[in-house]
Design a protein around this motif. Sequence first.
Motif, PDB file in Angstrom:
ATOM      1  N   ASN A 186      -6.193  19.419   0.518  1.00 30.81           N
ATOM      2  CA  ASN A 186      -7.270  18.746  -0.225  1.00 30.81           C
ATOM      3  C   ASN A 186      -6.840  17.396  -0.766  1.00 30.81           C
ATOM      4  O   ASN A 186      -7.600  16.436  -0.777  1.00 30.81           O
ATOM      5  CB  ASN A 186      -7.720  19.602  -1.414  1.00 30.81           C
ATOM      6  N   GLY A 187      -5.591  17.364  -1.273  1.00 32.78           N
ATOM      7  CA  GLY A 187      -5.184  16.153  -1.980  1.00 32.78           C
ATOM      8  C   GLY A 187      -4.504  15.127  -1.099  1.00 32.78           C
ATOM      9  O   GLY A 187      -4.418  13.962  -1.432  1.00 32.78           O
ATOM     10  N   HIS A 188      -4.032  15.546   0.084  1.00 33.15           N
ATOM     11  CA  HIS A 188      -3.059  14.682   0.714  1.00 33.15           C
ATOM     12  C   HIS A 188      -3.678  13.523   1.511  1.00 33.15           C
ATOM     13  O   HIS A 188      -4.805  13.606   1.980  1.00 33.15           O
ATOM     14  CB  HIS A 188      -2.026  15.529   1.462  1.00 33.15           C
ATOM     15  N   ALA A 189      -2.891  12.464   1.577  1.00 30.97           N
ATOM     16  CA  ALA A 189      -3.278  11.270   2.329  1.00 30.97           C
ATOM     17  C   ALA A 189      -4.485  10.543   1.753  1.00 30.97           C
ATOM     18  O   ALA A 189      -5.132   9.760   2.432  1.00 30.97           O
ATOM     19  CB  ALA A 189      -3.507  11.591   3.792  1.00 30.97           C
ATOM     20  N   ARG A 190      -4.816  10.819   0.494  1.00 32.46           N
ATOM     21  CA  ARG A 190      -5.880  10.024  -0.107  1.00 32.46           C
ATOM     22  C   ARG A 190      -5.277   9.056  -1.117  1.00 32.46           C
ATOM     23  O   ARG A 190      -4.652   9.473  -2.078  1.00 32.46           O
ATOM     24  CB  ARG A 190      -6.883  10.941  -0.819  1.00 32.46           C
ATOM     25  N   TYR A 191      -5.457   7.798  -0.865  1.00 29.41           N
ATOM     26  CA  TYR A 191      -4.894   6.794  -1.775  1.00 29.41           C
ATOM     27  C   TYR A 191      -6.037   5.968  -2.355  1.00 29.41           C
ATOM     28  O   TYR A 191      -7.107   5.860  -1.742  1.00 29.41           O
ATOM     29  CB  TYR A 191      -3.908   5.891  -1.028  1.00 29.41           C
ATOM     30  N   ASP A 192      -5.792   5.385  -3.518  1.00 28.09           N
ATOM     31  CA  ASP A 192      -6.842   4.577  -4.148  1.00 28.09           C
ATOM     32  C   ASP A 192      -6.857   3.164  -3.589  1.00 28.09           C
ATOM     33  O   ASP A 192      -7.783   2.402  -3.849  1.00 28.09           O
ATOM     34  CB  ASP A 192      -6.611   4.498  -5.666  1.00 28.09           C
ATOM     35  N   VAL A 193      -5.785   2.789  -2.888  1.00 25.99           N
ATOM     36  CA  VAL A 193      -5.709   1.426  -2.355  1.00 25.99           C
ATOM     37  C   VAL A 193      -5.579   1.511  -0.836  1.00 25.99           C
ATOM     38  O   VAL A 193      -5.246   2.557  -0.302  1.00 25.99           O
ATOM     39  CB  VAL A 193      -4.501   0.668  -2.943  1.00 25.99           C
ATOM     40  N   ASP A 194      -5.833   0.394  -0.170  1.00 31.60           N
ATOM     41  CA  ASP A 194      -5.803   0.412   1.292  1.00 31.60           C
ATOM     42  C   ASP A 194      -5.323  -0.940   1.818  1.00 31.60           C
ATOM     43  O   ASP A 194      -5.535  -1.969   1.181  1.00 31.60           O
ATOM     44  CB  ASP A 194      -7.206   0.702   1.829  1.00 31.60           C
ATOM     45  N   PHE A 195      -4.696  -0.905   2.973  1.00 27.77           N
ATOM     46  CA  PHE A 195      -4.219  -2.140   3.604  1.00 27.77           C
ATOM     47  C   PHE A 195      -5.354  -3.139   3.812  1.00 27.77           C
ATOM     48  O   PHE A 195      -5.158  -4.340   3.742  1.00 27.77           O
ATOM     49  CB  PHE A 195      -3.596  -1.802   4.966  1.00 27.77           C
ATOM     50  N   SER A 196      -6.550  -2.627   4.068  1.00 24.71           N
ATOM     51  CA  SER A 196      -7.661  -3.534   4.367  1.00 24.71           C
ATOM     52  C   SER A 196      -8.108  -4.331   3.137  1.00 24.71           C
ATOM     53  O   SER A 196      -8.870  -5.294   3.261  1.00 24.71           O
ATOM     54  CB  SER A 196      -8.838  -2.747   4.946  1.00 24.71           C
ATOM     55  N   ASP A 197      -7.626  -3.971   1.941  1.00 25.64           N
ATOM     56  CA  ASP A 197      -7.950  -4.775   0.743  1.00 25.64           C
ATOM     57  C   ASP A 197      -7.281  -6.146   0.822  1.00 25.64           C
ATOM     58  O   ASP A 197      -7.702  -7.089   0.144  1.00 25.64           O
ATOM     59  CB  ASP A 197      -7.425  -4.109  -0.542  1.00 25.64           C
ATOM     60  N   VAL A 198      -6.194  -6.236   1.572  1.00 27.31           N
ATOM     61  CA  VAL A 198      -5.415  -7.487   1.613  1.00 27.31           C
ATOM     62  C   VAL A 198      -5.972  -8.407   2.702  1.00 27.31           C
ATOM     63  O   VAL A 198      -6.000  -8.046   3.873  1.00 27.31           O
ATOM     64  CB  VAL A 198      -3.916  -7.202   1.898  1.00 27.31           C
ATOM     65  N   LYS A 199      -6.402  -9.571   2.277  1.00 26.90           N
ATOM     66  CA  LYS A 199      -6.939 -10.552   3.242  1.00 26.90           C
ATOM     67  C   LYS A 199      -5.791 -11.362   3.839  1.00 26.90           C
ATOM     68  O   LYS A 199      -4.851 -11.719   3.123  1.00 26.90           O
ATOM     69  CB  LYS A 199      -7.889 -11.520   2.537  1.00 26.90           C
ATOM     70  N   GLY A 200      -5.919 -11.684   5.125  1.00 30.32           N
ATOM     71  CA  GLY A 200      -4.875 -12.505   5.761  1.00 30.32           C
ATOM     72  C   GLY A 200      -3.536 -11.788   5.726  1.00 30.32           C
ATOM     73  O   GLY A 200      -3.477 -10.568   5.845  1.00 30.32           O
ATOM     74  N   GLN A 201      -2.465 -12.571   5.536  1.00 31.32           N
ATOM     75  CA  GLN A 201      -1.106 -12.021   5.426  1.00 31.32           C
ATOM     76  C   GLN A 201      -0.741 -11.125   6.602  1.00 31.32           C
ATOM     77  O   GLN A 201      -0.020 -10.132   6.432  1.00 31.32           O
ATOM     78  CB  GLN A 201      -0.941 -11.218   4.110  1.00 31.32           C
ATOM     79  N   GLU A 202      -1.210 -11.491   7.784  1.00 27.81           N
ATOM     80  CA  GLU A 202      -0.989 -10.614   8.933  1.00 27.81           C
ATOM     81  C   GLU A 202       0.490 -10.415   9.223  1.00 27.81           C
ATOM     82  O   GLU A 202       0.928  -9.318   9.562  1.00 27.81           O
ATOM     83  CB  GLU A 202      -1.708 -11.155  10.186  1.00 27.81           C
ATOM     84  N   ASN A 203       1.280 -11.481   9.077  1.00 26.93           N
ATOM     85  CA  ASN A 203       2.716 -11.336   9.380  1.00 26.93           C
ATOM     86  C   ASN A 203       3.417 -10.431   8.375  1.00 26.93           C
ATOM     87  O   ASN A 203       4.313  -9.678   8.728  1.00 26.93           O
ATOM     88  CB  ASN A 203       3.395 -12.707   9.479  1.00 26.93           C
ATOM     89  N   VAL A 204       2.987 -10.511   7.120  1.00 27.35           N
ATOM     90  CA  VAL A 204       3.612  -9.650   6.103  1.00 27.35           C
ATOM     91  C   VAL A 204       3.220  -8.191   6.357  1.00 27.35           C
ATOM     92  O   VAL A 204       4.048  -7.274   6.260  1.00 27.35           O
ATOM     93  CB  VAL A 204       3.187 -10.057   4.674  1.00 27.35           C
TER      94      VAL A 204
END
Length: 512
Positions: A186-204
């Motif tokens: 039930n609890g696992h793999a749910r995070y409050d943040v996501d990679f898609s929140d970050v704009k640009g920064q593709e190399n990082v």
Amino acid sequence: MIVHTYCASTYGVDAHIINVEVNSIGGFPKYFLVGLPDRSIQESRDRIEAALHNSGYEMPRSRLTINLAPADLPKEGSGFDLPIAVGLLAVSRQIATDLLPDTVLIGELALDGSLRAIKGALPIAVEARKRGYKNLIVPFDNGAEAAVVQDLNVYALKHISDVVNWMNGKDSNGAFNVNPVEMFSNGHARYDVDFSDVKGQENVKRSLEVAASGGHNIILVGPPGSGKTMLARRLPTILPPLTLNESLETTKIHSVAGLLKTGNSLVTRRPFRSPHHTISDVALVGGGSIPMPGEISLAHNGVLFLDELPEFKRSALEVLRQPLEDGHVSISRARMSVNYPSNIMLVASMNPSPSGDWHDPAGHGGSNAAQMQRYLAKISGPMLDRIDLHVEVDKVSFDELSSKSQSESSEDVRKRVVVAREMQSKRFMGMGIHCNAQMSTRMVRKICRLDESGAALLKKAITSLGLSARAYDRILKVARTIADLGLSETIQPEHVAEAIQYRNLDRQGWLG
Ligand SMILES: Nc1ncnc2c1ncn2[C@@H]1O[C@H](COP(=O)(O)OP(=O)(O)OP(=O)(O)O)[C@@H](O)[C@H]1O
Ligand SMILES: [Mg+2]
């Protein structure tokens, strides 16, 4: 008359069963407590007497000897209140003793007889089951945490009178039941943040994907506001999902540290710990007169983030070295030594200079060379030796920030990471390690072979870019991870070329 009750004491993330022997003989009332009890156990007598009295029971008036066995193990904490109190009630025939041999009891008593939560309920439950006990009685607030252990009847009770009723067979409440597998999924793999929140920064993002894939430590170097903290926070979201076993390991550490909240009995996501740079050495790696796990162990199976790395005390960075290498922390005490696991990914961040800018025009309010050297000296050498990837983070442009285009989600990135990790699991089967970052120099030589053009490229980089010797193995390891991400059995020149990009701090000659 002698009565035995059973309880447990934690050492590191494991528990040992302690036998509480209570002996009562007639004569002048006296109370002896022996068997290496610490101060808090010595003080238990007053709490127990008050709790019994206020709950309508009597403190036995005889010559009482309480022995905590085995005598050579030091015992700590207030969890002994309950087993001693129950022993006293049994020896004075105030309760039935039939269930005592099958039962482990643990809990601190408040003066009114109610039971207070203790630390380490999970390891204690694990040990009770291992030793074949049928029942475990814990304070109510520890119930969910202890009940994660299956095939053990966990009774989470609120008051000493509940314990007495249970012992006397009058308690109608059943055992506390949780289903760890269900709770976990039930609890696992749910995070409050996501990679898609970050704009640009593709190399990082790419470099974080590489780091996650090979288990490499990484440092992000960039000016204030460039998003270093934001990016680092999202690293756990692209790591492979925690397994139930890893979850139990990490939960044990949080249990011993007393950090599990009621009702939140299993750590189901990879931890992200971000201690402030003023943290003490002990709080960072663990220790203290009653040993406690530090931040590096609380981050076990997850990420330890050292934001503004050069601000940390040099001593703090020194004490991190060994645990980073070994994957566990050993704390030695006169009578015992305890171990806390610390298998983590380290992410560090720093500004490119004390003033925060890339360029340091001396005399223009920037940092001068001496300041710069002092700033970097702290992290040079041993600490940086344990960091495989150095990545520059530039500020994102307004256009990128305001762009509506959707970037890739953590879930999508994670899929690639999982595949790369699976390749490594196969590669290292039976070798005692599980990811590229953990390869020894010998393994690197054996596993990370380059073809002629790859070798030539690396040689050229080392000589012409002035890379230090320590960069050599790092580049090979990281190149292996990049090849894994590309599903390539062999390391190709382009993998080497990308890996060379991640040695910026060597290349700029900052750290010699
Ligand atoms: N690429 C980005 N996409 C979306 N928001 C961003 C991005 N970069 C920065 N931000 C915004 O800027 C804020 C500041 O970023 P963050 O705190 O991560 O920077 P930092 O590099 O850690 O700075 P400092 O060196 O001051 O700690 C973030 O909370 C976020 O709102
Ligand atoms: Mg920051």
